[in-house]
Scaffold this motif. Structure first.
Motif, PDB file in Angstrom:
ATOM      1  N   GLU A  34    -194.853   9.388 -34.489  1.00  0.00           N
ATOM      2  CA  GLU A  34    -194.272  10.654 -34.936  1.00  0.00           C
ATOM      3  C   GLU A  34    -193.773  10.424 -36.351  1.00  0.00           C
ATOM      4  OE1 GLU A  34    -191.328  13.097 -32.372  1.00  0.00           O
ATOM      5  OE2 GLU A  34    -190.154  11.663 -33.525  1.00  0.00           O
ATOM      6  N   ASN A 116    -188.112  -2.977 -31.975  1.00  0.00           N
ATOM      7  CA  ASN A 116    -187.599  -3.492 -30.708  1.00  0.00           C
ATOM      8  C   ASN A 116    -188.799  -3.897 -29.850  1.00  0.00           C
ATOM      9  OD1 ASN A 116    -184.924  -2.975 -31.345  1.00  0.00           O
ATOM     10  ND2 ASN A 116    -184.472  -2.074 -29.347  1.00  0.00           N
ATOM     11  N   ASP A 118    -189.879  -5.232 -26.125  1.00  0.00           N
ATOM     12  CA  ASP A 118    -189.307  -5.287 -24.781  1.00  0.00           C
ATOM     13  C   ASP A 118    -190.364  -5.625 -23.746  1.00  0.00           C
ATOM     14  OD1 ASP A 118    -186.815  -4.331 -25.804  1.00  0.00           O
ATOM     15  OD2 ASP A 118    -187.744  -2.358 -25.917  1.00  0.00           O
ATOM     16  N   ARG A 119    -189.857  -5.777 -22.524  1.00  0.00           N
ATOM     17  CA  ARG A 119    -190.712  -6.072 -21.374  1.00  0.00           C
ATOM     18  C   ARG A 119    -191.608  -7.273 -21.680  1.00  0.00           C
ATOM     19  NH1 ARG A 119    -191.554  -0.175 -18.396  1.00  0.00           N
ATOM     20  NH2 ARG A 119    -189.353   0.293 -18.408  1.00  0.00           N
ATOM     21  N   LEU A 132    -189.824   1.340 -36.221  1.00  0.00           N
ATOM     22  CA  LEU A 132    -189.101   2.323 -37.030  1.00  0.00           C
ATOM     23  C   LEU A 132    -189.312   1.962 -38.490  1.00  0.00           C
ATOM     24  CD1 LEU A 132    -186.949   4.696 -36.869  1.00  0.00           C
ATOM     25  CD2 LEU A 132    -185.221   2.922 -37.159  1.00  0.00           C
ATOM     26  N   MET A 148    -191.617   6.862 -36.479  1.00  0.00           N
ATOM     27  CA  MET A 148    -191.310   6.072 -35.289  1.00  0.00           C
ATOM     28  C   MET A 148    -192.567   5.985 -34.434  1.00  0.00           C
ATOM     29  SD  MET A 148    -188.363   6.571 -32.430  1.00  0.00           S
ATOM     30  CE  MET A 148    -187.077   6.012 -33.526  1.00  0.00           C
TER      31      MET A 148
ATOM     32  N   THR B  32    -183.961  -0.114 -24.532  1.00  0.00           N
ATOM     33  CA  THR B  32    -184.226   0.275 -25.913  1.00  0.00           C
ATOM     34  C   THR B  32    -184.149   1.787 -25.975  1.00  0.00           C
ATOM     35  OG1 THR B  32    -185.522  -1.605 -26.677  1.00  0.00           O
ATOM     36  CG2 THR B  32    -186.041   0.508 -27.660  1.00  0.00           C
ATOM     37  N   THR B  34    -184.539   5.300 -28.179  1.00  0.00           N
ATOM     38  CA  THR B  34    -185.097   5.959 -29.354  1.00  0.00           C
ATOM     39  C   THR B  34    -184.724   7.426 -29.305  1.00  0.00           C
ATOM     40  OG1 THR B  34    -187.187   6.410 -28.229  1.00  0.00           O
ATOM     41  CG2 THR B  34    -187.076   4.395 -29.523  1.00  0.00           C
ATOM     42  N   THR B  35    -184.435   7.982 -30.459  1.00  0.00           N
ATOM     43  CA  THR B  35    -184.155   9.410 -30.517  1.00  0.00           C
ATOM     44  C   THR B  35    -184.854  10.038 -31.713  1.00  0.00           C
ATOM     45  OG1 THR B  35    -182.192   9.350 -31.928  1.00  0.00           O
ATOM     46  CG2 THR B  35    -181.838   9.008 -29.586  1.00  0.00           C
ATOM     47  N   THR B  36    -185.199  11.286 -31.543  1.00  0.00           N
ATOM     48  CA  THR B  36    -185.690  12.114 -32.644  1.00  0.00           C
ATOM     49  C   THR B  36    -184.890  13.395 -32.635  1.00  0.00           C
ATOM     50  OG1 THR B  36    -187.946  11.283 -32.468  1.00  0.00           O
ATOM     51  CG2 THR B  36    -187.656  13.375 -33.586  1.00  0.00           C
ATOM     52  N   THR B  57    -183.800   7.378 -34.566  1.00  0.00           N
ATOM     53  CA  THR B  57    -182.862   6.310 -34.206  1.00  0.00           C
ATOM     54  C   THR B  57    -183.560   5.280 -33.328  1.00  0.00           C
ATOM     55  OG1 THR B  57    -180.995   7.836 -34.245  1.00  0.00           O
ATOM     56  CG2 THR B  57    -180.673   5.789 -33.032  1.00  0.00           C
ATOM     57  N   LEU B  58    -183.293   4.023 -33.612  1.00  0.00           N
ATOM     58  CA  LEU B  58    -183.768   2.913 -32.781  1.00  0.00           C
ATOM     59  C   LEU B  58    -182.557   2.051 -32.452  1.00  0.00           C
ATOM     60  CD1 LEU B  58    -186.021   1.177 -31.516  1.00  0.00           C
ATOM     61  CD2 LEU B  58    -186.269   0.050 -33.729  1.00  0.00           C
ATOM     62  N   HIS B 135    -185.643   2.924 -14.856  1.00  0.00           N
ATOM     63  CA  HIS B 135    -186.033   2.032 -15.956  1.00  0.00           C
ATOM     64  C   HIS B 135    -186.701   2.777 -17.107  1.00  0.00           C
ATOM     65  CE1 HIS B 135    -185.027  -1.788 -13.961  1.00  0.00           C
ATOM     66  NE2 HIS B 135    -185.258  -1.099 -12.870  1.00  0.00           N
ATOM     67  N   SER B 136    -186.981   4.040 -16.905  1.00  0.00           N
ATOM     68  CA  SER B 136    -187.568   4.846 -17.974  1.00  0.00           C
ATOM     69  C   SER B 136    -186.968   6.236 -17.889  1.00  0.00           C
ATOM     70  CB  SER B 136    -189.091   4.912 -17.809  1.00  0.00           C
ATOM     71  OG  SER B 136    -189.649   5.773 -18.777  1.00  0.00           O
ATOM     72  N   ARG B 155    -184.565  14.661 -28.776  1.00  0.00           N
ATOM     73  CA  ARG B 155    -185.197  13.996 -27.642  1.00  0.00           C
ATOM     74  C   ARG B 155    -184.768  12.536 -27.683  1.00  0.00           C
ATOM     75  NH1 ARG B 155    -191.382  13.356 -28.159  1.00  0.00           N
ATOM     76  NH2 ARG B 155    -190.677  11.744 -29.552  1.00  0.00           N
ATOM     77  N   SER B 157    -185.057   8.756 -25.509  1.00  0.00           N
ATOM     78  CA  SER B 157    -185.675   8.030 -24.399  1.00  0.00           C
ATOM     79  C   SER B 157    -185.063   6.645 -24.282  1.00  0.00           C
ATOM     80  CB  SER B 157    -187.186   7.941 -24.562  1.00  0.00           C
ATOM     81  OG  SER B 157    -187.507   7.073 -25.616  1.00  0.00           O
ATOM     82  N   ILE B 159    -185.891   2.933 -22.411  1.00  0.00           N
ATOM     83  CA  ILE B 159    -186.851   2.091 -21.691  1.00  0.00           C
ATOM     84  C   ILE B 159    -186.165   0.760 -21.442  1.00  0.00           C
ATOM     85  CG2 ILE B 159    -189.073   0.909 -21.801  1.00  0.00           C
ATOM     86  CD1 ILE B 159    -189.452   3.856 -21.631  1.00  0.00           C
ATOM     87  N   SER B 160    -186.121   0.343 -20.187  1.00  0.00           N
ATOM     88  CA  SER B 160    -185.406  -0.901 -19.887  1.00  0.00           C
ATOM     89  C   SER B 160    -186.170  -2.094 -20.451  1.00  0.00           C
ATOM     90  CB  SER B 160    -185.226  -1.070 -18.382  1.00  0.00           C
ATOM     91  OG  SER B 160    -186.474  -1.296 -17.775  1.00  0.00           O
TER      92      SER B 160
END
Lengths: 154, 161
Positions: A34, A116, A118-119, A132, A148, B32, B34-36, B57-58, B135-136, B155, B157, B159-160
């Motif tokens: 995005e 980041n 993960d997993r 990012l 992002m 983790t 993330t936002t928009t 955002t991260l 976890h999500s 928005r 999200s 994620i574990s």
């Protein structure tokens, strides 16, 4: 007993080294991006432009090499007549990851990215990555674009 | 087993199942985030008086005992710009209490700041494990950054790890 001590010391050394090694990306990932770029105001007047872009792609990583191919749909953020259009995109190059914890620093074909990872599996491969970044598309001076991207291993 | 015993056992099992079904999943552990967020530009056709904003955002979010501690990087800038306000990054840390209510997706996730102000998100909680931990998750909400209500959409999200 002394030998046991050295074995334990060696294991600690291995653990410390493993903790300092960043995870890797390896295999095939689905990427979802995005991106926004600011629309320009010049001499007090909005001249439009800017960019809103969504990308759906597949990225393959082998060692430090990556190839990315996908579909990009984009259009101006402010426009009188423009529309969103789709095109196929591809990109390839070298990917390197550095750091000791999230967020890691990723160099993707020369682009500096905050990531980041993960997993992480037993082989140290991240199955999920979020990138990012900011950059300039030339419409305005400075970092006028924000992007992002999430990658999920297939 | 008598009929009475069977009935009691069946009822108990049904109640247990109903209890599980009614309990909303919870958030726990490290995610983790993330936002928009996109906020509308407003005003004249040629030059917007409010230039809108775009924020990515991260972050890493740690959830424990009903509290979410978020720390990471946010980058934001106006949607329209004259070249003076490029996207700028800043680090942030925030702690909020969270509560999930509801019986199915979408759940309601309430996040409350230390000053008492709160937001309620529409939340989709997925990848729920046997202990009820999601976890999500994906949250959406509308908000305001100015005098007009709901001029921003967001928005988020999780994620574990």
């Amino acid at each position: 007993m002394r030998k046991t001590f050295f074995v334990a010391f060696g294991l600690l050394g291995v653990s410390a080294a493993a903790a300092d090694t960043p995870p890797s990306l390896s295999g095939r990932y689905t990427g979802l991006s995005e991106q926004f770029c600011q629309a320009a105001i010049i001499n007090g007047t909005s001249v439009g432009g800017g960019d809103l872009e969504h990308l759906l792609a597949t990225m393959r990583v082998t060692g430090t090499d990556f190839t990315l191919t996908g579909t990009d749909q984009s259009g101006s953020l402010a426009t009188r007549t423009g529309v969103f259009s789709r095109k196929t995109v591809s990109m390839s190059g070298t990917i390197t990851i550095s750091g000791t914890a999230n967020p890691y620093a990723v160099d993707l074909a020369g682009n500096a990215i905050l990531a980041n990872l993960d997993r992480i599996d037993a082989n140290g491969v991240a199955h999920r990555a979020t990138f990012l970044s900011t950059f300039s598309n030339g419409e305005l001076p400075g970092t006028n674009c924000s992007q992002m991207v999430t990658f999920t291993r297939d | 087993m008598t009929a009475k015993t069977t009935l009691v056992a069946t009822l108990a099992a049904l109640c247990f199942t109903a209890g599980l079904a009614a309990a909303a999943p919870r958030l726990a552990g490290t995610y983790t985030m993330t936002t928009t967020q996109v906020c509308q530009a407003r005003g004249a056709k040629t030059v917007p008086t409010a230039r809108g904003s775009i924020t990515h955002t991260l972050a890493t979010a740690v959830v424990s005992a009903g509290k979410m501690t978020m720390s990471g990087t946010t980058q934001s800038g106006p949607m329209f710009d004259a070249g003076t306000k490029p996207f700028a990054r800043r680090s942030f840390t925030d702690v909020q209490t969270i509560a999930v209510t509801g019986t199915a997706n979408p759940y309601a996730l309430k996040m409350t700041k230390s000053n008492g102000t709160s937001k309620v998100f529409q939340a989709y909680l997925d990848e729920v494990d046997a202990s009820g931990i999601a976890h999500s998750t994906t949250f959406v909400f509308a908000s305001s950054d100015g005098p007009v209500a709901n001029d921003c959409v967001s928005r988020m999200s999780l994620i574990s790890h």
